[in-house]
Design a protein around this motif. Structure first.
Motif, PDB file in Angstrom:
ATOM      1  N   ASP A 183       0.931  -1.121   0.235  1.00 38.45           N
ATOM      2  CA  ASP A 183       0.050  -0.056  -0.027  1.00 38.45           C
ATOM      3  C   ASP A 183       0.831   1.250   0.160  1.00 38.45           C
ATOM      4  OD1 ASP A 183      -2.188   1.699  -0.002  1.00 38.45           O
ATOM      5  OD2 ASP A 183      -2.359   1.619   2.265  1.00 38.45           O
ATOM      6  N   ASN A 184       0.750   1.868  -1.038  1.00 37.20           N
ATOM      7  CA  ASN A 184       1.619   3.262  -1.137  1.00 37.20           C
ATOM      8  C   ASN A 184       2.940   3.308  -0.655  1.00 37.20           C
ATOM      9  OD1 ASN A 184       1.275   5.806  -2.194  1.00 37.20           O
ATOM     10  ND2 ASN A 184       0.863   6.579   0.060  1.00 37.20           N
ATOM     11  N   LEU A 185       3.652   2.260  -1.440  1.00 38.00           N
ATOM     12  CA  LEU A 185       5.014   2.125  -0.659  1.00 38.00           C
ATOM     13  C   LEU A 185       5.784   3.060  -1.409  1.00 38.00           C
ATOM     14  CD1 LEU A 185       6.321  -0.172   1.226  1.00 38.00           C
ATOM     15  CD2 LEU A 185       6.786  -1.596  -0.599  1.00 38.00           C
ATOM     16  N   THR A 186       6.799   3.568  -0.797  1.00 37.48           N
ATOM     17  CA  THR A 186       8.125   4.278  -1.353  1.00 37.48           C
ATOM     18  C   THR A 186       9.329   4.171  -0.431  1.00 37.48           C
ATOM     19  OG1 THR A 186       6.521   6.270  -1.837  1.00 37.48           O
ATOM     20  CG2 THR A 186       8.745   6.675  -1.547  1.00 37.48           C
ATOM     21  N   LYS A 187      10.362   3.889  -1.210  1.00 31.09           N
ATOM     22  CA  LYS A 187      11.526   3.800  -0.614  1.00 31.09           C
ATOM     23  C   LYS A 187      12.498   4.902  -1.282  1.00 31.09           C
ATOM     24  CE  LYS A 187      15.172   2.184   1.871  1.00 31.09           C
ATOM     25  NZ  LYS A 187      15.073   2.530   3.200  1.00 31.09           N
ATOM     26  N   ALA A 188      12.906   5.783  -0.549  1.00 30.33           N
ATOM     27  CA  ALA A 188      14.215   6.958  -1.034  1.00 30.33           C
ATOM     28  C   ALA A 188      15.610   6.302  -0.043  1.00 30.33           C
ATOM     29  CB  ALA A 188      13.638   8.257  -0.400  1.00 30.33           C
ATOM     30  N   TYR A 189      16.404   5.950  -0.872  1.00 26.65           N
ATOM     31  CA  TYR A 189      17.752   5.562  -0.297  1.00 26.65           C
ATOM     32  C   TYR A 189      18.568   6.767   0.007  1.00 26.65           C
ATOM     33  CZ  TYR A 189      17.492   0.873  -1.783  1.00 26.65           C
ATOM     34  OH  TYR A 189      17.145  -0.503  -2.007  1.00 26.65           O
ATOM     35  N   PRO A 190      19.028   6.814   1.286  1.00 26.74           N
ATOM     36  CA  PRO A 190      20.048   8.008   1.475  1.00 26.74           C
ATOM     37  C   PRO A 190      21.059   8.220   0.249  1.00 26.74           C
ATOM     38  CG  PRO A 190      20.179   6.272   3.190  1.00 26.74           C
ATOM     39  CD  PRO A 190      19.466   5.830   2.246  1.00 26.74           C
ATOM     40  N   GLY A 191      21.057   9.439   0.063  1.00 27.83           N
ATOM     41  CA  GLY A 191      21.818   9.837  -1.332  1.00 27.83           C
ATOM     42  C   GLY A 191      20.978  10.246  -2.424  1.00 27.83           C
ATOM     43  N   GLY A 192      19.841  10.010  -2.385  1.00 29.78           N
ATOM     44  CA  GLY A 192      18.865  10.632  -3.296  1.00 29.78           C
ATOM     45  C   GLY A 192      18.019   9.878  -4.274  1.00 29.78           C
ATOM     46  N   VAL A 193      18.375   8.525  -4.343  1.00 29.47           N
ATOM     47  CA  VAL A 193      17.675   7.735  -5.235  1.00 29.47           C
ATOM     48  C   VAL A 193      16.305   7.265  -4.701  1.00 29.47           C
ATOM     49  CG1 VAL A 193      17.586   5.663  -6.742  1.00 29.47           C
ATOM     50  CG2 VAL A 193      19.874   6.879  -6.300  1.00 29.47           C
ATOM     51  N   THR A 194      15.197   7.507  -5.294  1.00 23.03           N
ATOM     52  CA  THR A 194      13.839   7.086  -5.118  1.00 23.03           C
ATOM     53  C   THR A 194      13.539   5.879  -5.728  1.00 23.03           C
ATOM     54  OG1 THR A 194      13.173   9.166  -4.449  1.00 23.03           O
ATOM     55  CG2 THR A 194      11.387   7.403  -4.606  1.00 23.03           C
ATOM     56  N   ALA A 195      14.019   4.415  -5.284  1.00 22.13           N
ATOM     57  CA  ALA A 195      13.971   3.227  -5.868  1.00 22.13           C
ATOM     58  C   ALA A 195      12.398   2.730  -6.264  1.00 22.13           C
ATOM     59  CB  ALA A 195      14.718   2.153  -5.158  1.00 22.13           C
ATOM     60  N   VAL A 196      11.659   3.156  -5.339  1.00 21.25           N
ATOM     61  CA  VAL A 196      10.256   2.713  -5.432  1.00 21.25           C
ATOM     62  C   VAL A 196       9.420   4.030  -4.975  1.00 21.25           C
ATOM     63  CG1 VAL A 196       8.438   1.192  -4.263  1.00 21.25           C
ATOM     64  CG2 VAL A 196      10.862   0.158  -4.634  1.00 21.25           C
ATOM     65  N   LYS A 197       8.243   4.177  -5.778  1.00 19.58           N
ATOM     66  CA  LYS A 197       7.611   5.263  -5.305  1.00 19.58           C
ATOM     67  C   LYS A 197       6.158   5.192  -5.571  1.00 19.58           C
ATOM     68  CE  LYS A 197       7.622  10.208  -6.839  1.00 19.58           C
ATOM     69  NZ  LYS A 197       7.823  11.165  -8.013  1.00 19.58           N
ATOM     70  N   ASN A 198       5.240   5.314  -4.443  1.00 16.10           N
ATOM     71  CA  ASN A 198       3.744   5.018  -4.520  1.00 16.10           C
ATOM     72  C   ASN A 198       3.414   3.780  -5.054  1.00 16.10           C
ATOM     73  OD1 ASN A 198       4.288   8.866  -5.105  1.00 16.10           O
ATOM     74  ND2 ASN A 198       3.593   8.001  -3.195  1.00 16.10           N
ATOM     75  N   LEU A 199       3.915   2.796  -4.773  1.00 24.12           N
ATOM     76  CA  LEU A 199       3.562   1.361  -5.058  1.00 24.12           C
ATOM     77  C   LEU A 199       2.392   0.825  -4.410  1.00 24.12           C
ATOM     78  CD1 LEU A 199       4.358  -0.718  -7.330  1.00 24.12           C
ATOM     79  CD2 LEU A 199       5.969  -1.686  -5.751  1.00 24.12           C
ATOM     80  N   SER A 200       1.418   0.468  -5.206  1.00 19.13           N
ATOM     81  CA  SER A 200       0.413  -0.378  -4.519  1.00 19.13           C
ATOM     82  C   SER A 200      -0.086  -1.506  -5.623  1.00 19.13           C
ATOM     83  CB  SER A 200      -0.888   0.547  -4.255  1.00 19.13           C
ATOM     84  OG  SER A 200      -0.621   1.555  -3.519  1.00 19.13           O
ATOM     85  N   PHE A 201       0.030  -2.868  -4.954  1.00 22.81           N
ATOM     86  CA  PHE A 201      -0.886  -3.788  -5.587  1.00 22.81           C
ATOM     87  C   PHE A 201      -0.857  -5.209  -4.481  1.00 22.81           C
ATOM     88  CE2 PHE A 201       4.031  -4.786  -5.913  1.00 22.81           C
ATOM     89  CZ  PHE A 201       4.044  -6.311  -5.505  1.00 22.81           C
ATOM     90  N   ARG A 202      -2.125  -5.883  -5.147  1.00 20.80           N
ATOM     91  CA  ARG A 202      -2.064  -7.046  -4.128  1.00 20.80           C
ATOM     92  C   ARG A 202      -1.851  -8.492  -4.753  1.00 20.80           C
ATOM     93  NH1 ARG A 202      -6.977  -5.936  -1.003  1.00 20.80           N
ATOM     94  NH2 ARG A 202      -7.331  -8.066  -0.658  1.00 20.80           N
ATOM     95  N   VAL A 203      -1.645  -9.457  -4.064  1.00 17.57           N
ATOM     96  CA  VAL A 203      -1.543 -10.784  -4.564  1.00 17.57           C
ATOM     97  C   VAL A 203      -2.340 -11.676  -3.856  1.00 17.57           C
ATOM     98  CG1 VAL A 203       0.008 -12.677  -5.252  1.00 17.57           C
ATOM     99  CG2 VAL A 203       1.028 -10.410  -4.844  1.00 17.57           C
ATOM    100  N   GLU A 204      -3.440 -12.305  -4.735  1.00 16.31           N
ATOM    101  CA  GLU A 204      -4.231 -13.080  -4.297  1.00 16.31           C
ATOM    102  C   GLU A 204      -4.054 -14.541  -3.861  1.00 16.31           C
ATOM    103  OE1 GLU A 204      -7.104 -11.707  -2.910  1.00 16.31           O
ATOM    104  OE2 GLU A 204      -6.891  -9.608  -4.197  1.00 16.31           O
ATOM    105  N   PRO A 205      -4.519 -15.361  -3.383  1.00 15.43           N
ATOM    106  CA  PRO A 205      -4.252 -16.995  -3.145  1.00 15.43           C
ATOM    107  C   PRO A 205      -4.169 -17.530  -4.234  1.00 15.43           C
ATOM    108  CG  PRO A 205      -5.769 -16.124  -1.151  1.00 15.43           C
ATOM    109  CD  PRO A 205      -5.721 -15.200  -2.283  1.00 15.43           C
ATOM    110  N   GLY A 206      -3.066 -18.454  -4.503  1.00 15.95           N
ATOM    111  CA  GLY A 206      -3.103 -19.078  -5.745  1.00 15.95           C
ATOM    112  C   GLY A 206      -2.316 -18.418  -6.956  1.00 15.95           C
ATOM    113  N   GLN A 207      -2.381 -17.163  -6.916  1.00 17.80           N
ATOM    114  CA  GLN A 207      -1.903 -16.641  -7.970  1.00 17.80           C
ATOM    115  C   GLN A 207      -0.118 -16.666  -8.160  1.00 17.80           C
ATOM    116  OE1 GLN A 207      -2.491 -12.122  -7.856  1.00 17.80           O
ATOM    117  NE2 GLN A 207      -4.644 -12.622  -8.381  1.00 17.80           N
TER     118      GLN A 207
END
Ligand code: ATP
Length: 235
Positions: free
Chosen positions: A9-33
């Motif tokens: 849910d709305n995942l963001t990862k900014a590494y120290p040093g300035g790279v935003t590797a993941v930005k506002n990421l949302s998704f879900r995985v259902e059983p058996g997928q």
């Protein structure tokens, strides 16, 4: 089996040093997928998986695995199995001995039927009794997958398991994942190859520069966006 295997849910990862590797990421995985996390190098796949495993903390947003919020430092849920490339097997011991050592170290009760089923799904055959130093790269990789499958986790997370493999080995790896999914359990696998995701996965999340650019059933995404959806490599 309570809870959705994975909700991001709305995942963001900014590494120290300035790279935003993941930005506002949302998704879900259902059983058996069997969900493919697809994107070119640097898209943020590994960063996302590392947050899922609680190895690094998100800058923003949250991850729930079977309803439990993932936090760095908290013990990894026993319902999740993950694959770490080249996970340091002892070369002078057999594949089976290596897996037993690993399992003993988890402190979880031995379950012979589960152990045998994981080895069967991994398709190692009699080779499990050979010393690991005699293994090909593909065999080592499948042993690492077998290790992630021990205990038959309800969610199996694999970061580019076909890296470094040749086409026959890639084919075998695909069969291993499909056998695992056929047991009704859920798989999340990252890849930078559309063909691989198309052949192996039921669903796909396409990432580019840390963001989600498409998601859904593999067939639908291919039909809707065609090749263009996946032309996400750097110019
Ligand atoms: P690959 O297939 O090459 O692993 P990926 O999709 O898994 O690619 P990530 O490894 O998550 O992508 O990297 C995403 C971005 O974050 C890249 O620009 C990378 O250089 C940067 N990055 C990754 N780890 C770190 C770190 N520890 N510190 C700073 N930047 C990082």
């Amino acid at each position: 089996l309570a809870g959705t295997p994975l909700v991001i849910d709305n995942l963001t990862k900014a590494y120290p040093g300035g790279v935003t590797a993941v930005k506002n990421l949302s998704f879900r995985v259902e059983p058996g997928q069997v969900l493919g996390l697809l994107g070119p190098n640097g898209a943020g796949k590994t960063t996302t998986l590392r947050m899922m495993m609680g190895l690094i903390s998100p800058t923003e947003g949250e991850i729930r695995v079977f309803g439990h919020r993932i936090r760095p430092g908290a013990p990894v849920l026993s319902r999740v199995g993950s694959f770490v490339e080249g996970s340091g097997f002892l070369p002078h011991l057999s594949g089976e001995q290596n897996l037993r050592l690993f399992w003993d170290a988890t402190g979880r009760p031995a379950d012979k039927a589960h152990f045998t089923e994981a080895l069967e799904i991994a398709g190692l055959g009699d080779a499990v009794r050979r010393k690991v130093r005699t293994y090909s790269q593909g065999m080592r990789q499948r042993l690492a997958i077998a290790q992630a499958m021990l205990g038959l986790p309800e969610l199996l997370v694999l970061d580019e398991p076909t890296n470094g493999l040749d086409p026959p080995q890639i084919h075998q790896m695909r069969e291993v994942l499909q056998r695992y999914a056929a047991t009704g359990r859920t798989v999340l696998v990252s890849s930078h190859l559309l063909a691989e995701v198309e052949q192996t996965c039921s669903h796909v999340v396409v990432m580019h520069r840390g963001q989600l650019v498409a998601s859904g059933e593999v067939g639908e995404i291919v039909a809707a966006g065609g090749e263009a959806t996946f032309r996400v490599d750097e110019p």
